[in-house]
Design a protein around this motif. Structure first.
Motif, PDB file in Angstrom:
ATOM      1  N   ALA A   1       1.037  -1.164   0.076  1.00 51.07           N
ATOM      2  CA  ALA A   1      -0.144  -0.163   0.110  1.00 51.07           C
ATOM      3  C   ALA A   1       0.922   1.406   0.144  1.00 51.07           C
ATOM      4  O   ALA A   1       2.123   1.274   0.364  1.00 51.07           O
ATOM      5  N   LYS A   2       0.181   2.352  -0.457  1.00 47.46           N
ATOM      6  CA  LYS A   2       0.961   3.831  -0.551  1.00 47.46           C
ATOM      7  C   LYS A   2       1.587   3.976   0.843  1.00 47.46           C
ATOM      8  O   LYS A   2       0.983   4.065   1.913  1.00 47.46           O
ATOM      9  N   ASP A   3       2.897   4.471   0.935  1.00 49.68           N
ATOM     10  CA  ASP A   3       3.541   4.811   2.029  1.00 49.68           C
ATOM     11  C   ASP A   3       4.128   3.847   2.813  1.00 49.68           C
ATOM     12  O   ASP A   3       4.700   4.051   4.190  1.00 49.68           O
ATOM     13  N   GLU A   4       3.733   2.427   2.533  1.00 50.11           N
ATOM     14  CA  GLU A   4       4.224   1.479   3.548  1.00 50.11           C
ATOM     15  C   GLU A   4       5.747   1.162   3.113  1.00 50.11           C
ATOM     16  O   GLU A   4       6.106   1.188   2.108  1.00 50.11           O
ATOM     17  N   PRO A   5       6.598   0.771   4.075  1.00 50.63           N
ATOM     18  CA  PRO A   5       8.048   0.831   3.972  1.00 50.63           C
ATOM     19  C   PRO A   5       8.220  -0.649   3.392  1.00 50.63           C
ATOM     20  O   PRO A   5       7.443  -1.520   3.436  1.00 50.63           O
ATOM     21  N   ASP A   6       9.407  -0.826   2.717  1.00 49.47           N
ATOM     22  CA  ASP A   6       9.802  -1.981   1.850  1.00 49.47           C
ATOM     23  C   ASP A   6      10.119  -3.112   3.022  1.00 49.47           C
ATOM     24  O   ASP A   6      10.526  -2.990   4.059  1.00 49.47           O
ATOM     25  N   THR A   7       9.449  -4.192   2.622  1.00 49.15           N
ATOM     26  CA  THR A   7       9.579  -5.492   3.669  1.00 49.15           C
ATOM     27  C   THR A   7       9.796  -6.648   2.684  1.00 49.15           C
ATOM     28  O   THR A   7       9.212  -6.820   1.743  1.00 49.15           O
ATOM     29  N   GLN A   8      10.540  -7.814   3.226  1.00 50.62           N
ATOM     30  CA  GLN A   8      10.779  -9.200   2.612  1.00 50.62           C
ATOM     31  C   GLN A   8       9.223  -9.821   2.703  1.00 50.62           C
ATOM     32  O   GLN A   8       9.174 -10.721   1.966  1.00 50.62           O
ATOM     33  N   LEU A   9       8.107  -9.422   3.409  1.00 52.24           N
ATOM     34  CA  LEU A   9       7.117 -10.109   3.166  1.00 52.24           C
ATOM     35  C   LEU A   9       6.357  -9.947   1.858  1.00 52.24           C
ATOM     36  O   LEU A   9       5.499 -10.744   1.410  1.00 52.24           O
ATOM     37  N   LEU A  10       6.554  -8.799   0.968  1.00 48.63           N
ATOM     38  CA  LEU A  10       6.381  -8.500  -0.306  1.00 48.63           C
ATOM     39  C   LEU A  10       6.748  -9.700  -1.111  1.00 48.63           C
ATOM     40  O   LEU A  10       5.874 -10.191  -2.086  1.00 48.63           O
ATOM     41  N   ALA A  11       7.785 -10.234  -1.057  1.00 46.86           N
ATOM     42  CA  ALA A  11       8.424 -11.237  -1.855  1.00 46.86           C
ATOM     43  C   ALA A  11       7.544 -12.548  -1.585  1.00 46.86           C
ATOM     44  O   ALA A  11       7.252 -13.243  -2.509  1.00 46.86           O
ATOM     45  N   LEU A  12       7.191 -12.723  -0.282  1.00 50.36           N
ATOM     46  CA  LEU A  12       6.581 -14.002   0.132  1.00 50.36           C
ATOM     47  C   LEU A  12       4.920 -14.024  -0.607  1.00 50.36           C
ATOM     48  O   LEU A  12       4.596 -14.851  -1.038  1.00 50.36           O
ATOM     49  N   MET A  13       4.419 -12.674  -0.581  1.00 49.41           N
ATOM     50  CA  MET A  13       3.180 -12.738  -1.257  1.00 49.41           C
ATOM     51  C   MET A  13       3.319 -12.564  -2.572  1.00 49.41           C
ATOM     52  O   MET A  13       2.355 -13.138  -3.284  1.00 49.41           O
ATOM     53  N   LYS A  14       4.268 -12.100  -3.364  1.00 45.15           N
ATOM     54  CA  LYS A  14       4.376 -12.113  -4.864  1.00 45.15           C
ATOM     55  C   LYS A  14       4.490 -13.616  -5.340  1.00 45.15           C
ATOM     56  O   LYS A  14       4.142 -13.874  -6.517  1.00 45.15           O
ATOM     57  N   ASN A  15       5.276 -14.534  -4.563  1.00 53.91           N
ATOM     58  CA  ASN A  15       5.533 -15.714  -4.874  1.00 53.91           C
ATOM     59  C   ASN A  15       4.559 -16.573  -4.373  1.00 53.91           C
ATOM     60  O   ASN A  15       3.656 -17.245  -5.220  1.00 53.91           O
ATOM     61  N   ASP A  16       4.782 -17.261  -3.127  1.00 54.90           N
ATOM     62  CA  ASP A  16       3.935 -18.019  -2.550  1.00 54.90           C
ATOM     63  C   ASP A  16       2.239 -17.417  -2.475  1.00 54.90           C
ATOM     64  O   ASP A  16       1.388 -18.431  -2.654  1.00 54.90           O
ATOM     65  N   GLY A  17       2.030 -16.224  -2.073  1.00 54.11           N
ATOM     66  CA  GLY A  17       0.854 -15.795  -2.206  1.00 54.11           C
ATOM     67  C   GLY A  17       0.117 -15.745  -3.279  1.00 54.11           C
ATOM     68  O   GLY A  17      -1.149 -16.001  -3.549  1.00 54.11           O
ATOM     69  N   ALA A  18       0.841 -15.336  -4.563  1.00 51.46           N
ATOM     70  CA  ALA A  18       0.309 -15.532  -5.805  1.00 51.46           C
ATOM     71  C   ALA A  18      -0.181 -16.793  -6.297  1.00 51.46           C
ATOM     72  O   ALA A  18      -0.985 -17.107  -6.812  1.00 51.46           O
ATOM     73  N   SER A  19       0.654 -17.893  -5.729  1.00 50.83           N
ATOM     74  CA  SER A  19       0.336 -19.135  -6.256  1.00 50.83           C
ATOM     75  C   SER A  19      -0.875 -19.729  -5.349  1.00 50.83           C
ATOM     76  O   SER A  19      -1.692 -20.283  -6.072  1.00 50.83           O
ATOM     77  N   ARG A  20      -1.101 -19.389  -4.052  1.00 50.45           N
ATOM     78  CA  ARG A  20      -2.456 -19.578  -3.557  1.00 50.45           C
ATOM     79  C   ARG A  20      -3.327 -19.018  -4.259  1.00 50.45           C
ATOM     80  O   ARG A  20      -4.611 -19.540  -4.194  1.00 50.45           O
TER      81      ARG A  20
END
Length: 338
Positions: free
Chosen positions: A124-143
């Protein structure tokens, strides 16, 4: 026109004198849009992934623009669906820090394989970078893609039941779908579909289901949640209109659920007429909520009478997801063993 026992069984006049669309052979069409919205939300809101960085979970399906339908043309089923979906997700790190994000699916349709569907994950806008974004882009997108595939498979299996009904020397009729009894004065053809609104005069087969769950709160508080408009909007994450009085109307989940209160006994029970928008026109189930105190919590018993046959699983899943789980997640009434 063939007589009974002669010719192509698709043309046999088995139950109608005029042979109108016998056994749905010529044409039938079923609108699956309302059913699809409920199904997609139920599947997508169950998406959750976790690794050593933390947990990511879809928390809201904010947009489901599109439509879905199924057509039967001379014994061949043709599926059409096209959806633009937007969701919100929350990632919680192992240290307890929460990050908000979004997911957009702009092109879920019958023209694309699930692997070709775009699943656009972002913070979301103004949220700081986090490794959780990669988790959601990979495993989250698969689910998410798994959930979309589940929706398509269910659309093509459960929702199509009863659309092709050849008889005699052809394929057997589907035994799991009892036929509605028809009032002759209503002049309803055998091609009338259960997924479309039915005129008055059609008696549809119904059944009874019972549900039960436990909440770590008092009967007084749980009762209040079911009759207070602001609290209902909180746990359903959707606009609601609620008139908490005998004879009062309610509309929940963007109008997909509606009904009327028949009886309100504070802290003890609620009786209401209740229906999904996709059910036959003006058909309501009777829902009774019984609030029973159990030590330091409440046991909620739900009796559902008059649920259309074939809608049992959807009704149970809807109550489990949008009522039971929604209330617990929103207000923290998770259950421990009494």
């Amino acid at each position: 026109m063939a007589k009974w026992g002669e010719g192509d069984p698709r043309w046999i006049v088995e139950e109608r004198a005029d042979a109108t669309n016998v056994n749905n052979w010529h044409w039938t069409e079923r609108d699956a849009s309302n059913w699809s919205v409920v199904k997609l939300k139920s599947l997508l809101l169950a998406v959750s992934v976790e690794n050593e960085e933390g947990v990511c979970k879809v928390t809201e399906v904010s947009k489901t623009d599109g439509e879905a339908s199924i057509n039967n043309r001379k014994g061949k089923l043709i599926y059409f669906f096209e959806w633009n979906i937007q969701m919100s997700w929350i990632g919680t790190s192992k240290t307890g820090i929460k990050y908000k994000g979004t997911v957009e699916i702009p092109n879920l349709s019958d023209e694309n394989d699930v692997d070709e569907v775009d699943v656009i994950v972002a913070l979301a806008k103004d949220e700081p970078d986090t490794q959780l974004l990669a988790l959601m882009k990979n495993d989250g997108a698969s689910r998410i893609r798994e959930a979309l595939l589940n929706y398509i498979d269910t659309l093509k299996s459960e929702f199509t039941q009863g659309m092709i009904l050849p008889t005699m020397n052809g394929v057997q009729k589907e035994p799991s779908q009892p036929k509605p009894k028809v009032d002759l004065q209503a002049q309803i053809t055998t091609g009338q579909l259960s997924g479309q609104p039915m005129p008055v005069g059609v008696k549809i087969p119904t059944c009874k289901i019972n549900l039960m769950d436990q909440f770590m709160t008092s009967p007084e508080e749980l009762y209040r949640i079911f009759i207070t408009q602001e609290l209902i909007q909180a746990f359903t994450h959707a606009p609601a209109v609620v008139e908490a009085a005998k004879g009062g109307k309610f509309r929940l989940l963007d109008g997909n659920v509606s009904g009327e209160f028949l009886e309100l006994v504070s802290e003890q029970r609620i009786v209401m007429k209740w229906r999904y928008k996709s059910w036959p026109t003006e058909h309501y189930a009777t829902i009774k909520l019984i609030f029973c105190r159990k030590n330091d919590g409440t046991e909620l018993q739900v009796e559902c009478k008059g649920v259309p046959v074939g809608e049992e699983d959807q009704t149970k899943a809807g109550w489990q997801r949008y009522y039971f789980e929604g209330i617990k997640q929103t207000f923290g009434y998770n259950v421990r063993l009494f």
